[in-house]
Scaffold this motif. Structure first.
Motif, PDB file in Angstrom:
ATOM      1  N   ALA A 296      32.384  -1.837  43.691  1.00 45.67           N
ATOM      2  CA  ALA A 296      33.249  -2.746  42.936  1.00 45.67           C
ATOM      3  C   ALA A 296      33.233  -2.443  41.433  1.00 45.67           C
ATOM      4  O   ALA A 296      33.245  -3.360  40.616  1.00 45.67           O
ATOM      5  CB  ALA A 296      32.805  -4.184  43.183  1.00 45.67           C
ATOM      6  N   GLY A 297      33.203  -1.195  41.045  1.00 48.10           N
ATOM      7  CA  GLY A 297      33.201  -0.844  39.628  1.00 48.10           C
ATOM      8  C   GLY A 297      31.965  -1.390  38.934  1.00 48.10           C
ATOM      9  O   GLY A 297      30.879  -1.453  39.499  1.00 48.10           O
ATOM     10  N   ASP A 298      32.142  -1.795  37.685  1.00 52.20           N
ATOM     11  CA  ASP A 298      31.040  -2.411  36.943  1.00 52.20           C
ATOM     12  C   ASP A 298      30.931  -3.864  37.387  1.00 52.20           C
ATOM     13  O   ASP A 298      31.441  -4.778  36.744  1.00 52.20           O
ATOM     14  CB  ASP A 298      31.301  -2.310  35.436  1.00 52.20           C
ATOM     15  N   TRP A 299      30.249  -4.080  38.507  1.00 46.87           N
ATOM     16  CA  TRP A 299      30.235  -5.415  39.096  1.00 46.87           C
ATOM     17  C   TRP A 299      29.432  -6.412  38.276  1.00 46.87           C
ATOM     18  O   TRP A 299      29.635  -7.627  38.394  1.00 46.87           O
ATOM     19  CB  TRP A 299      29.719  -5.368  40.527  1.00 46.87           C
ATOM     20  N   THR A 300      28.546  -5.941  37.408  1.00 48.69           N
ATOM     21  CA  THR A 300      27.808  -6.882  36.557  1.00 48.69           C
ATOM     22  C   THR A 300      28.758  -7.570  35.575  1.00 48.69           C
ATOM     23  O   THR A 300      28.636  -8.770  35.314  1.00 48.69           O
ATOM     24  CB  THR A 300      26.688  -6.166  35.786  1.00 48.69           C
ATOM     25  N   ALA A 301      29.707  -6.804  35.041  1.00 49.50           N
ATOM     26  CA  ALA A 301      30.697  -7.390  34.134  1.00 49.50           C
ATOM     27  C   ALA A 301      31.620  -8.334  34.891  1.00 49.50           C
ATOM     28  O   ALA A 301      31.976  -9.409  34.408  1.00 49.50           O
ATOM     29  CB  ALA A 301      31.504  -6.287  33.447  1.00 49.50           C
ATOM     30  N   ALA A 302      32.016  -7.930  36.112  1.00 49.45           N
ATOM     31  CA  ALA A 302      32.893  -8.780  36.924  1.00 49.45           C
ATOM     32  C   ALA A 302      32.207 -10.092  37.285  1.00 49.45           C
ATOM     33  O   ALA A 302      32.861 -11.123  37.434  1.00 49.45           O
ATOM     34  CB  ALA A 302      33.311  -8.037  38.190  1.00 49.45           C
ATOM     35  N   ALA A 303      30.883 -10.059  37.425  1.00 52.80           N
ATOM     36  CA  ALA A 303      30.140 -11.260  37.791  1.00 52.80           C
ATOM     37  C   ALA A 303      29.881 -12.160  36.586  1.00 52.80           C
ATOM     38  O   ALA A 303      29.394 -13.287  36.754  1.00 52.80           O
ATOM     39  CB  ALA A 303      28.819 -10.877  38.434  1.00 52.80           C
ATOM     40  N   GLY A 304      30.185 -11.685  35.403  1.00 50.43           N
ATOM     41  CA  GLY A 304      29.965 -12.499  34.219  1.00 50.43           C
ATOM     42  C   GLY A 304      28.500 -12.693  33.879  1.00 50.43           C
ATOM     43  O   GLY A 304      28.130 -13.682  33.249  1.00 50.43           O
ATOM     44  N   VAL A 305      27.644 -11.759  34.312  1.00 50.10           N
ATOM     45  CA  VAL A 305      26.216 -11.841  33.991  1.00 50.10           C
ATOM     46  C   VAL A 305      25.852 -10.674  33.087  1.00 50.10           C
ATOM     47  O   VAL A 305      26.458  -9.608  33.148  1.00 50.10           O
ATOM     48  CB  VAL A 305      25.345 -11.816  35.269  1.00 50.10           C
ATOM     49  N   GLU A 306      24.867 -10.894  32.242  1.00 51.17           N
ATOM     50  CA  GLU A 306      24.400  -9.825  31.364  1.00 51.17           C
ATOM     51  C   GLU A 306      23.689  -8.755  32.190  1.00 51.17           C
ATOM     52  O   GLU A 306      23.014  -9.055  33.172  1.00 51.17           O
ATOM     53  CB  GLU A 306      23.436 -10.387  30.318  1.00 51.17           C
ATOM     54  N   VAL A 307      23.839  -7.506  31.764  1.00 50.69           N
ATOM     55  CA  VAL A 307      23.172  -6.410  32.471  1.00 50.69           C
ATOM     56  C   VAL A 307      21.666  -6.626  32.492  1.00 50.69           C
ATOM     57  O   VAL A 307      20.996  -6.349  33.489  1.00 50.69           O
ATOM     58  CB  VAL A 307      23.514  -5.054  31.810  1.00 50.69           C
ATOM     59  N   ASP A 308      21.139  -7.178  31.394  1.00 52.57           N
ATOM     60  CA  ASP A 308      19.693  -7.453  31.333  1.00 52.57           C
ATOM     61  C   ASP A 308      19.255  -8.373  32.463  1.00 52.57           C
ATOM     62  O   ASP A 308      18.177  -8.207  33.040  1.00 52.57           O
ATOM     63  CB  ASP A 308      19.331  -8.129  30.004  1.00 52.57           C
TER      64      ASP A 308
ATOM     65  N   MET B 293      24.788 -23.664  45.633  1.00 50.24           N
ATOM     66  CA  MET B 293      23.746 -22.868  44.982  1.00 50.24           C
ATOM     67  C   MET B 293      23.663 -23.181  43.487  1.00 50.24           C
ATOM     68  O   MET B 293      22.565 -23.363  42.940  1.00 50.24           O
ATOM     69  CB  MET B 293      24.022 -21.375  45.182  1.00 50.24           C
ATOM     70  N   ALA B 294      24.817 -23.244  42.842  1.00 46.10           N
ATOM     71  CA  ALA B 294      24.839 -23.509  41.400  1.00 46.10           C
ATOM     72  C   ALA B 294      24.272 -24.891  41.099  1.00 46.10           C
ATOM     73  O   ALA B 294      23.481 -25.069  40.158  1.00 46.10           O
ATOM     74  CB  ALA B 294      26.261 -23.381  40.866  1.00 46.10           C
TER      75      ALA B 294
ATOM     76  N   LEU C 257      31.031 -12.505  43.631  1.00 47.53           N
ATOM     77  CA  LEU C 257      30.774 -12.095  42.248  1.00 47.53           C
ATOM     78  C   LEU C 257      31.032 -13.214  41.243  1.00 47.53           C
ATOM     79  O   LEU C 257      30.755 -13.029  40.050  1.00 47.53           O
ATOM     80  CB  LEU C 257      31.628 -10.884  41.882  1.00 47.53           C
ATOM     81  N   ALA C 258      31.555 -14.345  41.681  1.00 50.84           N
ATOM     82  CA  ALA C 258      31.771 -15.462  40.761  1.00 50.84           C
ATOM     83  C   ALA C 258      30.439 -15.849  40.119  1.00 50.84           C
ATOM     84  O   ALA C 258      29.408 -15.886  40.797  1.00 50.84           O
ATOM     85  CB  ALA C 258      32.362 -16.653  41.512  1.00 50.84           C
ATOM     86  N   PRO C 259      30.429 -16.130  38.815  1.00 52.63           N
ATOM     87  CA  PRO C 259      29.163 -16.445  38.124  1.00 52.63           C
ATOM     88  C   PRO C 259      28.370 -17.559  38.784  1.00 52.63           C
ATOM     89  O   PRO C 259      27.138 -17.495  38.821  1.00 52.63           O
ATOM     90  CB  PRO C 259      29.632 -16.851  36.715  1.00 52.63           C
ATOM     91  N   GLU C 260      29.051 -18.590  39.316  1.00 53.58           N
ATOM     92  CA  GLU C 260      28.320 -19.700  39.931  1.00 53.58           C
ATOM     93  C   GLU C 260      27.576 -19.265  41.191  1.00 53.58           C
ATOM     94  O   GLU C 260      26.663 -19.956  41.644  1.00 53.58           O
ATOM     95  CB  GLU C 260      29.277 -20.844  40.281  1.00 53.58           C
ATOM     96  N   CYS C 261      27.933 -18.097  41.723  1.00 50.65           N
ATOM     97  CA  CYS C 261      27.242 -17.558  42.892  1.00 50.65           C
ATOM     98  C   CYS C 261      26.196 -16.516  42.484  1.00 50.65           C
ATOM     99  O   CYS C 261      25.061 -16.532  42.968  1.00 50.65           O
ATOM    100  CB  CYS C 261      28.250 -16.938  43.859  1.00 50.65           C
ATOM    101  N   MET C 262      26.564 -15.606  41.576  1.00 52.14           N
ATOM    102  CA  MET C 262      25.672 -14.499  41.234  1.00 52.14           C
ATOM    103  C   MET C 262      24.477 -14.930  40.396  1.00 52.14           C
ATOM    104  O   MET C 262      23.381 -14.374  40.536  1.00 52.14           O
ATOM    105  CB  MET C 262      26.449 -13.404  40.493  1.00 52.14           C
ATOM    106  N   ARG C 263      24.652 -15.913  39.537  1.00 51.60           N
ATOM    107  CA  ARG C 263      23.503 -16.344  38.726  1.00 51.60           C
ATOM    108  C   ARG C 263      22.385 -16.896  39.600  1.00 51.60           C
ATOM    109  O   ARG C 263      21.211 -16.549  39.393  1.00 51.60           O
ATOM    110  CB  ARG C 263      23.959 -17.363  37.684  1.00 51.60           C
ATOM    111  N   PRO C 264      22.678 -17.760  40.582  1.00 54.30           N
ATOM    112  CA  PRO C 264      21.603 -18.196  41.484  1.00 54.30           C
ATOM    113  C   PRO C 264      20.991 -17.050  42.288  1.00 54.30           C
ATOM    114  O   PRO C 264      19.785 -17.041  42.537  1.00 54.30           O
ATOM    115  CB  PRO C 264      22.308 -19.210  42.408  1.00 54.30           C
ATOM    116  N   VAL C 265      21.823 -16.077  42.690  1.00 54.38           N
ATOM    117  CA  VAL C 265      21.303 -14.935  43.452  1.00 54.38           C
ATOM    118  C   VAL C 265      20.287 -14.161  42.615  1.00 54.38           C
ATOM    119  O   VAL C 265      19.201 -13.793  43.099  1.00 54.38           O
ATOM    120  CB  VAL C 265      22.453 -14.007  43.906  1.00 54.38           C
TER     121      VAL C 265
END
Length: 429
Positions: free
Chosen positions: A236-248, A160-161, A201-209
């Motif tokens: 999973a708590g604050d999963w946006t922070a765990a995913a390494g993506v900005e909340v925006d 995906m990345a 939640l790894a950034p290389e997965c969540m950013r494409p999602v």
């Protein structure tokens, strides 16, 4: 003797099953191992999928037990076994051979899955490979577990990345199609355990999602939303922070889906995820206001016909109006007071309570003259007075009385304010 097929091994002990039993999720374990898991450790989940068990019944898997027995007999070096394995005998049409068909096909399917994953990153036909993987996993919990244990999530995330990077660099359309097909594969997973959620939640997965939520086709957006919803529901708590993506980067596509009203299903799930992000992320409310959430929600509420949608929108507005930026954005929108006031005494008791809380935040906690004026002109004040004559929860009634007492003097000055209500305000004073 050859290694036993993977299907014959207990998912807990990874040893050949002696007494296979099936739990409510459809996964089979050795009786001794699953009994220790449930009754010894006091767990009420399926170890392989981490899904809650609907009941604690252990159903004997007689078919698998006979197949394992047949496999053991075939591996025996006795003369009778050798004779029975000869093509000249009738054993190929025996019941044992027929019983072997399904487990063997499953074993071959698992082998094909592992092979496809091993070649996935190198093959130039990624879309076809991903479709084959998806077909292997669809509706098959055991195969989904095999996919996860074989490093499938990591492999698909890398694809995906890479596909997203190629697409952004001006690559051909097939790159983005591969990204969409990869999301369809991940959407099949239950994502009910922390390990799987952590991998997704790894950034290389969540950013494409998140990119698919914005730019994907209708089906790809649904798959991406399935993934995000499962992660959100996993707690999973604050999963946006765990995913390494900005909340925006999470909030913007969700709000775009709501504003575009692409589909009812997408909009409903987007509301749920928005509620989760705003509640879990420390900067969630302020960031949501910054990217225009109040404006979008007010517009939606003005046209909302569904009770559940109206309640969730009001709950979001209440959370956003707890911060100064949210109250300011609410006051600036010309339809905000009218949209919220319309829901009182009309949608549901919960909607009425939430509407009162929103109006309390914008008229008492930080009142603005525009909001107070709109409350009179749109009939919200009249509805507040009406609430005092019907049965409502004590907290709602207290907020209503306090709003009327604090702002009554301001509202009485308007000539459009009904005389009988003006007299009622004097009684409250």
């Amino acid at each position: 003797m050859e290694e036993p097929p993977h299907l014959f091994l207990c998912p807990i002990s990874m040893e050949l099953m002696d007494d296979p039993v099936t739990v409510s999720t459809g996964v089979t374990y050795d009786r001794r191992s699953i009994e220790q898991w449930i009754f010894g450790y006091g767990r009420a989940t399926c170890p392989a999928t981490m899904q809650p068990l609907a009941n604690l019944d252990l159903t004997p898997n007689h078919t698998l037990k006979r197949v394992i027995g047949s496999w053991l007999d075939r591996g025996s070096p006795s003369p009778s076994t050798s004779a029975s394995s000869s093509p000249s005998t009738s054993s190929l049409s025996s019941p044992a051979h027929e019983l072997l068909a399904t487990p063997l096909s499953r074993m071959l399917g698992a082998e094909r899955l592992r092979s496809a994953l091993a070649d996935l990153e190198e093959t130039p036909f990624k879309v076809t490979a991903l479709k084959n993987i998806r077909a292997c996993m669809a509706g098959d919990v055991a195969m989904q577990c095999e996919f996860v244990s074989s490093g499938g999530i990591q492999a698909v995330a890398r694809v995906m990345a890479q596909a997203l990077a190629e697409s952004a660099a001006g690559g051909d359309f097939s790159a983005f199609t591969a990204c969409e097909e990869a999301a369809a594969v991940l959407a099949l997973l239950p994502l009910a355990d922390a390990a799987s959620v952590g991998l997704v939640l790894a950034p290389e997965c969540m950013r494409p999602v998140m990119a698919l939520l914005q730019r994907g086709g209708a089906e790809a957006r649904l798959h991406a939303m399935d993934i995000v919803t499962k992660i959100s529901n996993a707690g999973a708590g604050d999963w946006t922070a765990a995913a390494g993506v900005e909340v925006d980067d999470v909030l913007k596509p969700l709000l775009e889906l709501l504003a575009d009203e692409v589909s009812t299903r997408l909009s409903s799930r987007a509301l749920d995820v928005l509620l989760d992000v705003v509640a879990r992320s420390r900067d969630g409310p302020a960031k949501a206001v910054e990217v225009g959430a109040v404006h979008v929600l007010v517009e939606l509420l003005a046209d909302a016909d569904d009770r559940h949608d109206a309640e969730r929108i009001l709950l979001l507005l209440k959370r956003l109006c707890k911060c100064p930026e949210g109250r300011l954005a609410f006051a600036e929108h010309d339809l905000s007071v009218a949209a919220v006031g319309k829901t009182m005494l009309r949608v549901s008791q919960l909607a009425t309570q939430l509407a009162v809380k929103v109006l309390w935040l914008v008229s008492v906690v930080a009142p603005s003259e525009k909001v107070l004026e709109d409350m009179v002109l749109t009939g919200a004040v009249a509805k507040l007075l009406g609430l005092l004559h019907v049965e409502t929860p004590p907290a709602t009634k207290q907020k209503t009385v306090r709003m009327v007492r604090i702002n009554g003097g301001f509202w009485r000055q308007y000539s459009c304010f009904p005389t009988d209500l003006r007299d009622y305000l004097r009684l409250l004073d």
